[in-house]
Design a protein around this motif. Structure first.
Motif, PDB file in Angstrom:
ATOM      1  N   GLY A   1       1.633  15.834 -12.077  1.00  0.00           N
ATOM      2  CA  GLY A   1       0.998  15.935 -13.387  1.00  0.00           C
ATOM      3  C   GLY A   1       1.631  15.050 -14.435  1.00  0.00           C
ATOM      4  N   ALA A   2       2.457  14.108 -13.996  1.00  0.00           N
ATOM      5  CA  ALA A   2       3.107  13.204 -14.944  1.00  0.00           C
ATOM      6  C   ALA A   2       2.103  12.221 -15.533  1.00  0.00           C
ATOM      7  N   VAL A   3       2.409  11.724 -16.714  1.00  0.00           N
ATOM      8  CA  VAL A   3       1.531  10.744 -17.368  1.00  0.00           C
ATOM      9  C   VAL A   3       2.166   9.354 -17.394  1.00  0.00           C
ATOM     10  N   ASP A   4       3.447   9.300 -17.124  1.00  0.00           N
ATOM     11  CA  ASP A   4       4.165   8.029 -17.154  1.00  0.00           C
ATOM     12  C   ASP A   4       3.813   7.196 -15.926  1.00  0.00           C
ATOM     13  N   LYS A   5       3.286   5.974 -16.145  1.00  0.00           N
ATOM     14  CA  LYS A   5       2.891   5.084 -15.056  1.00  0.00           C
ATOM     15  C   LYS A   5       3.931   4.001 -14.781  1.00  0.00           C
ATOM     16  N   THR A   6       5.138   4.190 -15.287  1.00  0.00           N
ATOM     17  CA  THR A   6       6.156   3.145 -15.181  1.00  0.00           C
ATOM     18  C   THR A   6       6.415   2.731 -13.733  1.00  0.00           C
ATOM     19  N   GLU A   7       6.517   3.696 -12.839  1.00  0.00           N
ATOM     20  CA  GLU A   7       6.813   3.379 -11.437  1.00  0.00           C
ATOM     21  C   GLU A   7       5.671   2.599 -10.792  1.00  0.00           C
TER      22      GLU A   7
ATOM     23  N   TYR B   1       0.833  -1.206   0.000  1.00  0.00           N
ATOM     24  CA  TYR B   1       0.000   0.000   0.000  1.00  0.00           C
ATOM     25  C   TYR B   1       0.870   1.259   0.000  1.00  0.00           C
ATOM     26  N   THR B   2       1.891   1.266   0.836  1.00  0.00           N
ATOM     27  CA  THR B   2       2.752   2.446   0.948  1.00  0.00           C
ATOM     28  C   THR B   2       3.504   2.712  -0.347  1.00  0.00           C
ATOM     29  N   LEU B   3       4.124   1.676  -0.906  1.00  0.00           N
ATOM     30  CA  LEU B   3       4.897   1.859  -2.132  1.00  0.00           C
ATOM     31  C   LEU B   3       4.008   2.244  -3.309  1.00  0.00           C
ATOM     32  N   HIS B   4       2.840   1.616  -3.395  1.00  0.00           N
ATOM     33  CA  HIS B   4       1.942   1.933  -4.505  1.00  0.00           C
ATOM     34  C   HIS B   4       1.366   3.335  -4.358  1.00  0.00           C
ATOM     35  N   MET B   5       0.986   3.703  -3.154  1.00  0.00           N
ATOM     36  CA  MET B   5       0.425   5.030  -2.932  1.00  0.00           C
ATOM     37  C   MET B   5       1.461   6.123  -3.216  1.00  0.00           C
ATOM     38  N   ARG B   6       2.699   5.891  -2.826  1.00  0.00           N
ATOM     39  CA  ARG B   6       3.751   6.872  -3.105  1.00  0.00           C
ATOM     40  C   ARG B   6       3.891   7.125  -4.595  1.00  0.00           C
ATOM     41  N   SER B   7       3.954   6.054  -5.371  1.00  0.00           N
ATOM     42  CA  SER B   7       4.132   6.222  -6.812  1.00  0.00           C
ATOM     43  C   SER B   7       2.898   6.842  -7.451  1.00  0.00           C
TER      44      SER B   7
ATOM     45  N   LEU C   1       0.614   8.878  -5.963  1.00  0.00           N
ATOM     46  CA  LEU C   1       0.517  10.295  -5.586  1.00  0.00           C
ATOM     47  C   LEU C   1       1.578  11.132  -6.295  1.00  0.00           C
ATOM     48  N   ARG C   2       2.773  10.580  -6.443  1.00  0.00           N
ATOM     49  CA  ARG C   2       3.831  11.316  -7.126  1.00  0.00           C
ATOM     50  C   ARG C   2       3.394  11.661  -8.551  1.00  0.00           C
ATOM     51  N   ARG C   3       2.764  10.702  -9.224  1.00  0.00           N
ATOM     52  CA  ARG C   3       2.300  10.959 -10.593  1.00  0.00           C
ATOM     53  C   ARG C   3       1.177  11.981 -10.612  1.00  0.00           C
TER      54      ARG C   3
END
Length: 335
Positions: A94-100, A80-86, A88-90
Motif C-alpha cells: 500500500g505504499a505510494v512511494d515509487k522511488t524503487e 522484468y524481475t527487478l521491476h516486477m518485484r518493486s 508488487l512490493r509497492r
C-alpha cells in the motif's frame, strides 16, 4: 529517384530488430557490439569508466549479481524481475512511494543508452545504406531498436533527394504531413533521440548535420517515463503517445506487399508485437512476399509459421541477401 523494387505496385516494409543493429558494417571496429538480450550484461562490464554513466551502470551490475546466474543471460528477464518485484512490493504494502520502481527504470535506461553509444558512436552502416536507399513515401522501416542506425543510414539518401530532417519522418503526430519521397521511420519501442514532454513524444534532433556532431544517445526521461520501451511486464501500446505510432504501423502492414525482416526474433514473450502482425496481416500473408534475414533457424521458422501463405525467402545474414537477393528485389546500389 531510385526504385527499390522493380515493377512493385505495393509498398515495401522493413522490420528491424536487435540482430540488424548487431550486423552493422562497422561491428568489428569495437569489442562492444550492439547488444543482444543474451549478452547485454557481459558487454556492459566491458565499458571503461569514461564511456559509461557510472552510477547507472554500476547500479545495474550490482543488482544483477544478486540474481541467479541464468538472469545474466537475459536483459528482458532480469529487468522484468527487478521491476516486477518493486512494483508488487509497492502494491502489496500500500505504499505510494515509487522511488524503487523509478530507480529500476532510470538506471536500466541509462545503462542501455551508454552501451548503444559505445557500440555505434557516429558511424553509418553501409549494409543499412544499401538496403534502405530508394524507398519512397509509401514504404516504411518498422524498427524495434532504440538506436540511430536507420537515421544515419538514410542520411545520404535524404540529402541526395533534398529531404530535410523534420520530426515528421517519425510520424509521431497525426497532424503532421508525410514527408515526400521518403519512407516512414516507425520506431515502435522508442528512440534515444526522443524525449517525453507533457505526455507527448518529441524529437531532439533538428537537422541531418546533428548526426555528425555527437552520437546523440541521450537517456531523456524522469521517473518511470522514458521515450523508450524497456522490457516492461506490460507495454502500454494502447495508450498515447504510443497508440498512434502502433496504429500507423498497423496501417502500413495492412497495405504492404513486400516484407523484409532483418534480425527481429519475434520472441514468444513479445505478445504485442506478434499480435500486431496477426491483426495487420490476417490472411496468413497471402499475396505477400516475405524475406527473413537471421542466423537463427528458430527465428526464421517463427516468421514462416506466422505468415504461412506468403511467398518466402530466407537468408542467414545480410551479406547473403545483398550478394544474391530474391529475383523481385532490385536495387541500383547492386548494379
Amino acid at each position: 529517384m531510385v526504385e527499390a523494387i522493380k515493377g512493385a505496385h505495393g509498398s515495401v516494409t522493413f522490420v528491424l530488430g536487435a540482430g540488424a543493429s548487431r550486423s552493422v558494417s562497422y561491428a568489428g571496429n569495437t569489442d562492444v557490439p550492439s547488444p543482444l538480450d543474451r549478452d547485454f550484461f557481459d558487454l556492459l562490464q566491458r565499458l571503461e569508466p569514461q564511456e559509461k554513466d557510472e552510477a547507472a551502470v554500476g547500479w545495474v551490475l550490482e543488482k544483477i549479481l544478486r540474481l541467479p546466474f541464468e538472469y545474466r543471460r537475459s536483459l528482458e528477464r532480469a529487468f522484468y524481475t527487478l521491476h516486477m518485484r518493486s512494483y508488487l512490493r509497492r502494491k502489496l504494502t500500500g505504499a505510494v512511494d515509487k522511488t524503487e520502481e523509478e530507480a529500476v527504470v532510470s538506471h536500466f535506461a541509462r545503462a542501455i543508452v551508454a552501451l548503444l553509444r559505445k557500440a555505434h558512436g557516429t558511424q553509418a552502416c553501409k549494409n543499412h545504406e544499401r538496403l534502405l536507399q530508394g524507398l519512397g513515401r509509401n514504404d516504411a522501416v518498422i524498427s524495434f531498436n532504440y538506436d540511430l542506425v536507420v537515421e544515419r543510414a538514410l542520411r545520404q539518401y535524404a540529402e541526395m533527394n533534398n529531404v530535410p530532417f523534420v520530426p515528421g519522418i517519425y510520424h509521431l503526430d497525426p497532424k503532421e504531413h508525410p514527408v515526400s519521397h521518403f519512407p516512414k521511420i516507425l520506431k515502435l519501442h522508442g528512440s534515444v533521440n526522443w524525449r517525453m514532454k507533457d505526455d507527448q513524444l518529441q524529437v531532439r534532433t533538428t537537422a541531418w548535420d546533428n548526426f555528425d556532431d555527437t552520437p546523440g544517445y541521450r537517456s531523456s526521461g524522469e521517473g518511470t517515463r522514458f521515450p523508450i520501451f524497456l522490457p516492461f511486464w506490460d507495454k502500454q501500446v494502447t495508450r498515447q503517445p504510443w497508440l498512434w505510432l502502433w496504429q500507423k504501423a498497423h496501417q502500413q502492414l495492412k497495405k504492404t506487399e513486400f516484407i523484409i525482416v532483418w534480425g527481429f526474433s519475434m520472441a514468444t514473450t513479445d505478445v504485442k508485437a506478434r499480435e500486431l502482425f496477426n491483426i495487420s496481416i490476417p490472411d496468413g500473408g497471402a499475396r505477400r512476399r516475405l524475406c527473413v534475414i537471421d542466423p537463427s533457424q528458430a527465428t526464421r521458422d517463427r516468421w514462416r509459421e506466422l505468415l504461412p501463405s506468403a511467398q518466402y525467402w530466407e537468408y542467414d545474414n545480410i551479406k547473403g541477401f545483398l550478394s544474391a537477393p530474391p529475383p523481385w528485389w532490385w536495387n541500383e546500389s547492386l548494379q
